[in-house]
Design an enzyme around this catalytic site. Structure first.
Site, PDB file in Angstrom:
ATOM      1  CD  GLU A 113       0.501  -2.214  -4.583  1.00 38.34           C
ATOM      2  OE1 GLU A 113       0.425  -3.087  -5.471  1.00 38.34           O
ATOM      3  OE2 GLU A 113      -0.142  -2.260  -3.521  1.00 38.34           O
ATOM      4  CG  ASP A 114       2.913  -0.122  -0.549  1.00 37.55           C
ATOM      5  OD1 ASP A 114       2.126   0.470  -1.298  1.00 37.55           O
ATOM      6  OD2 ASP A 114       2.610  -1.140   0.098  1.00 37.55           O
TER       7      ASP A 114
END
Ligand code: ZN
Length: 188
Positions: A66-67
């Site tokens: 996600e990051d």
């Protein structure tokens, strides 16, 4: 913990620490992002007594897709297909606006695998504790929404580990008290 498991968990921790190295938690006195990942894995080990390899690797790696620029293929090669798939299950589409993303988590919670559910429950409890423990410039309403949303998600996925469920429930009780105190002091 078998030595092999220890070696793999430590490798995942080092990998996650490098991938997230310049990231900080939102607002929270610039806490290192890694603190969150270690807390999630540690709660599964200490409170949930979990020892499953794919589960613990996925716990440490759960935000890496996600990051960061990590890829599902890279995770599968280094940490195995199962851990990589659990991380993928736990990855939100960040192009979707915040509120919508949170409600999608409720809607899709029932589709999570057994191991992804455990990570999600601990992730929510850990975030609730952080949001209400550290300075964070969210309006009280947003903090309450986070709690409500987490309760809805967890109500759909609990049942796999009674210690983790109990810890989440304790967290909710504590959070409700904290929010009440914060509401009072905001009025004064
Ligand atoms: Zn997380």
């Amino acid at each position: 913990m078998p030595n092999d498991l220890l070696a793999k968990v430590m490798d995942a921790a080092v990998y996650a620490a490098l991938k997230h190295q310049y990231q900080r938690r939102a607002g929270y006195d610039r806490l290192p992002y890694m603190n969150h990942l270690l807390k999630v894995a540690n709660a599964l080990i200490q409170i949930g007594k979990e020892r499953d390899e794919a589960l613990l690797l996925a716990a440490i790696l759960h935000d890496v897709l996600e990051d960061t620029d990590a890829t599902h293929e890279e995770l599968a090669l280094r940490f195995g297909q199962e851990a990589a798939d659990i991380v993928l299950e736990l990855t939100d589409d960040m192009s979707i606006p915040y509120m919508e993303r949170k409600w999608l988590q409720v809607e899709k919670a029932g589709q999570l695998s057994e191991k992804a559910r455990k990570v999600r429950i601990v992730d929510k409890a850990t975030n609730i504790r952080d949001i209400l423990s550290y300075p964070l410039d969210w309006p009280l309403e947003k903090k309450k929404n986070y709690l409500d949303n987490s309760m809805q998600v967890v109500s759909r996925i609990r049942g796999g580990n009674s210690q983790l469920d109990a810890w989440f429930d304790e967290t909710v009780q504590w959070a409700k008290q904290r929010l009440e105190e914060m509401e009072k002091s905001a009025k004064e």
